[in-house]
Design a protein around this motif. Sequence first.
Motif, PDB file in Angstrom:
ATOM      1  N   LYS A 453       0.831  -1.210   0.000  1.00 39.41           N
ATOM      2  CA  LYS A 453       0.000   0.000   0.000  1.00 39.41           C
ATOM      3  C   LYS A 453       0.863   1.257   0.000  1.00 39.41           C
ATOM      4  CE  LYS A 453      -4.359  -1.467   2.115  1.00 39.41           C
ATOM      5  NZ  LYS A 453      -5.273  -1.291   3.254  1.00 39.41           N
ATOM      6  N   ASP A 454       2.012   1.193   0.662  1.00 38.50           N
ATOM      7  CA  ASP A 454       2.909   2.348   0.737  1.00 38.50           C
ATOM      8  C   ASP A 454       3.759   2.498  -0.518  1.00 38.50           C
ATOM      9  OD1 ASP A 454       1.934   2.841   3.259  1.00 38.50           O
ATOM     10  OD2 ASP A 454       3.587   1.830   4.287  1.00 38.50           O
ATOM     11  N   ARG A 455       3.660   1.553  -1.416  1.00 34.50           N
ATOM     12  CA  ARG A 455       4.459   1.600  -2.642  1.00 34.50           C
ATOM     13  C   ARG A 455       4.078   2.830  -3.482  1.00 34.50           C
ATOM     14  NH1 ARG A 455       4.426  -3.193  -7.258  1.00 34.50           N
ATOM     15  NH2 ARG A 455       6.140  -2.381  -8.532  1.00 34.50           N
ATOM     16  N   PRO A 456       5.041   3.595  -3.949  1.00 36.65           N
ATOM     17  CA  PRO A 456       4.716   4.734  -4.821  1.00 36.65           C
ATOM     18  C   PRO A 456       4.013   4.238  -6.089  1.00 36.65           C
ATOM     19  CG  PRO A 456       7.002   4.842  -4.061  1.00 36.65           C
ATOM     20  CD  PRO A 456       6.496   3.486  -3.682  1.00 36.65           C
ATOM     21  N   VAL A 457       2.857   4.814  -6.401  1.00 34.54           N
ATOM     22  CA  VAL A 457       2.091   4.334  -7.551  1.00 34.54           C
ATOM     23  C   VAL A 457       2.406   5.098  -8.823  1.00 34.54           C
ATOM     24  CG1 VAL A 457       0.197   3.451  -6.150  1.00 34.54           C
ATOM     25  CG2 VAL A 457       0.127   5.820  -6.958  1.00 34.54           C
ATOM     26  N   GLY A 458       3.155   6.190  -8.710  1.00 40.39           N
ATOM     27  CA  GLY A 458       3.568   6.913  -9.901  1.00 40.39           C
ATOM     28  C   GLY A 458       2.590   7.961 -10.390  1.00 40.39           C
ATOM     29  N   TYR A 459       1.440   8.066  -9.739  1.00 35.70           N
ATOM     30  CA  TYR A 459       0.466   9.103 -10.091  1.00 35.70           C
ATOM     31  C   TYR A 459      -0.287   9.486  -8.824  1.00 35.70           C
ATOM     32  CZ  TYR A 459      -2.980   5.295 -10.010  1.00 35.70           C
ATOM     33  OH  TYR A 459      -3.774   4.236  -9.619  1.00 35.70           O
ATOM     34  N   ASP A 460      -1.030  10.579  -8.888  1.00 41.25           N
ATOM     35  CA  ASP A 460      -1.765  11.065  -7.725  1.00 41.25           C
ATOM     36  C   ASP A 460      -3.196  10.530  -7.799  1.00 41.25           C
ATOM     37  OD1 ASP A 460      -2.829  12.375  -5.590  1.00 41.25           O
ATOM     38  OD2 ASP A 460      -2.660  14.395  -6.434  1.00 41.25           O
ATOM     39  N   LYS A 461      -3.477   9.487  -7.020  1.00 36.24           N
ATOM     40  CA  LYS A 461      -4.800   8.860  -7.088  1.00 36.24           C
ATOM     41  C   LYS A 461      -5.841   9.545  -6.209  1.00 36.24           C
ATOM     42  CE  LYS A 461      -3.718   5.181  -3.715  1.00 36.24           C
ATOM     43  NZ  LYS A 461      -2.331   5.569  -3.419  1.00 36.24           N
ATOM     44  N   GLU A 462      -5.413  10.453  -5.335  1.00 38.18           N
ATOM     45  CA  GLU A 462      -6.356  11.165  -4.475  1.00 38.18           C
ATOM     46  C   GLU A 462      -7.084  12.242  -5.285  1.00 38.18           C
ATOM     47  OE1 GLU A 462      -6.794  10.048  -1.460  1.00 38.18           O
ATOM     48  OE2 GLU A 462      -5.110   8.641  -1.656  1.00 38.18           O
ATOM     49  N   GLY A 463      -8.385  12.345  -5.095  1.00 43.30           N
ATOM     50  CA  GLY A 463      -9.161  13.368  -5.799  1.00 43.30           C
ATOM     51  C   GLY A 463      -9.323  13.102  -7.274  1.00 43.30           C
ATOM     52  N   LEU A 464      -9.204  11.835  -7.662  1.00 45.72           N
ATOM     53  CA  LEU A 464      -9.299  11.443  -9.070  1.00 45.72           C
ATOM     54  C   LEU A 464     -10.452  10.457  -9.226  1.00 45.72           C
ATOM     55  CD1 LEU A 464      -7.747  11.857 -11.778  1.00 45.72           C
ATOM     56  CD2 LEU A 464      -6.434   9.811 -11.200  1.00 45.72           C
ATOM     57  N   ILE A 465     -11.353  10.729 -10.166  1.00 48.48           N
ATOM     58  CA  ILE A 465     -12.444   9.792 -10.435  1.00 48.48           C
ATOM     59  C   ILE A 465     -12.428   9.408 -11.906  1.00 48.48           C
ATOM     60  CG2 ILE A 465     -13.879  10.816  -8.618  1.00 48.48           C
ATOM     61  CD1 ILE A 465     -15.671  11.958 -10.875  1.00 48.48           C
ATOM     62  N   GLN A 466     -13.056   8.253 -12.204  1.00 46.65           N
ATOM     63  CA  GLN A 466     -13.206   7.839 -13.593  1.00 46.65           C
ATOM     64  C   GLN A 466     -14.672   7.497 -13.857  1.00 46.65           C
ATOM     65  OE1 GLN A 466     -10.286   4.726 -13.859  1.00 46.65           O
ATOM     66  NE2 GLN A 466     -11.565   3.190 -12.870  1.00 46.65           N
TER      67      GLN A 466
END
Length: 801
Positions: A453-466
């Motif tokens: 879970k702490d792994r850097p995901v490479g993008y900002d997933k907070e405040g993002l919807i699809q």
Amino acid sequence: MLKNYFKIALRNLLKNKVYSFINISGLAIGMAATIMIGLWIADELSYDNHFENKATIAQVYESSSNNGEIDTGPAIPRPLEFALRQDYNDNFKHIVMSSWTQPRYLRFGETNIYRQGNAMQEGGPEMLSLEIVEGIRDGLKEKNAIMLSKSSAKALFGSETAIGKIVKVNNQDDLIVSGVYKDIPENNTFNDTDYLIPWKYYITTQPWLERAKTSWGNNSFQMFVQINENTTMEAITAKIIDVKKNASPEEAEFNPQVFLFPMKDWYLRGDFENGVQSGGRIENVWLFGIIGLFVLLLACINFVNLSTARSEKRATEVGIRKSIGSQRGQLIFQFLSESFLIVILSFVVALGIVLLFLNGFNNLASKSIVFPWANFMFWIVSLIFIVITSFLAGSYPALYLSSFNPVTVLKGTFKAGRYSSLPRKILVVTQFTVSIALIIGTLVVMNQIQHSKDRPVGYDKEGLIQIPVMSSQFVGKHETMRNQFIASGGVVKMTAMSSPITNVWSNRSGYTWEGKPVGFQEDLAHTTVNYDFVETLGLKIIEGRGFSREFATDSNAVILNETAVKYMNLTNPIGKLIKDSDVDDPNPEPPLKIIGVVEDMVIQSPYSPVKQAMYVFEKYGNIAFYNLRLNPEKGTSENLELIESTFKKNFPNTPFDFQFVDEEYGRKFRSEERIASLAKVFTGLAIFISCLGLFGLAAFVAEQRTKEIGVRKILGASVSQLWMILSKDFITLVIISLLIASPIAYYIMSQWLQKFSYRTDISWGVFLIASSGALIITLITVSFQSVKAATSNPVDSLRTE
């Protein structure tokens, strides 16, 4: 005689209420845990049993070599269907092509729903033995038909009949309801199939589906088969294994091998490693089966320990019975009868515990288990379970108690032997070894989940919807919607993609580029994206730039991730060209120019290495998701209201559906989190059962040493000294357990961690926490009895001397 045995057993239970409570409650908790685990295992093993033809159903899989490694999966090319029908049709009762499960909008009148489903050939419903509520099972025969699950039909039509009604799919095509089937059970591969549409209709929805008819390299489909009863999976696999390799010289270099993967293995044994079947969920079945047995064993150990510890109090009874003619076999039977009575009472209590906590257990395990009251086999297994537990708990005490010499006992010279407590100590060590090993294992699982879970995901997933937009009505609307969403004030940035941010729906090969190694067989995750891709997701650019409206040539541009650059052995990648090597394509795409390199994004498993990925500009408008960055200056609810209002203004007949990207990413941990949660519960029960037994033994030891404590107090011993005298033996046993459990747990968890490419290390802190926890729990458990005995009035204990 039997009645007499049970009467004596009942009197003993009532006479020694504390020990009876410890025995019954400990066994009940252990049995309840074992029953719940048993129900969970039964549910896992019954997966896909809903199908009448389970033994003869298989999915067609393909294994192919890729740069020295063998990849295996269910994705197959469309021409394989024609080859099997033409040359091997006599081996099959059904050959059914299928799409991948896909969500679609279904509308009737003013009612809109968003459901998951498949496109299938007409033999699918019969092969899957769907239970028809309305209409016909052969409901996919006509091109303009649709079959619905009962819940979907109810959502669309209420209590009205569904047959013959027209459903608009994706606000695009009208399909007539030809059949309604019962909802497929949860423990089933097709449990999310809320509708079925005809294959004949599906292949007309997009041009590439028709082109795939002759392409052996386009593995975009699924195929399910039902074999004839006069053959076997192995026999058919031997015939068809080289079909693709023989039919396509271009694919032969990958050494593709086609085989049947039987339904019985789909759920439990679905993992492959380098082309070899390597297990799957069956490992969890074995894991929890072993945990269940250990929890029950711990409860039985309590019974054994307390029964043998109180042997001196039963010695006179045994001596008298033997002196008046009782045989040892009769005494053994009597003590086993007592054990059987305790186990029966414990089982009844255990059933109550199961019924009380079953809903909570279902929530924890993500199951829909119903207590099998009417299942005759359950009660047969329960009876066997009771008998085995009775013997497991009662055999040693029965053999031990019945072995006393009547002469020694009745002369009053009977004393427990010097090593009489050794078996009890061994059993206590066993209890705490298991408990501590479970603590360590649970901590490692939790650490691994948190590490990922702490792994850097490479993008900002907070405040993002699809928002899913898989319909022709959305084609070409991206720029318009982007402008309106931003103008609404609920969105600050927007892009579009052909797959969700948290998954890859397409993998491509067949490219050439400068410096491509000879014989290199690439496999690239392929996603088409739109403008503002980098900005909306918050990607970090390593080299170059993102897609820009200022450059018309970006319509033939591509962005690579870091892993792809290394994978393709590219140096100075910006400006280099990637060409499609498909010489048979009548309308080949122009070369793709590399304009940027971005930091790796974790888009598939968070436990595995990031896959090499290419992000191609989508110039045809065929997208699957709008990706929106919410306005950070407004609340989430306000942003969503503004977005929904804008969406409904443009697409009034389409349900507004959205997903938070961080929640979708979080779903990737659910399987491991369920395992960790279940492990925590059963570890807690194991510790509680062990402490319950320890409490009983501490009470017995304190009772046995009452007079010694009185003498020591008269001679000036302090409470702390007496507490240490009574506690040190138990602490020593727990320390021994720690020394045994630690290397065992380390080895087992090291092996478990090997299945994760991205994994944590087993730190010394895990063992420190487990050790400290075990010692503190032991001290708390033992101290109650120790302090109680140490603070008692010595006059009371010495009065009878």
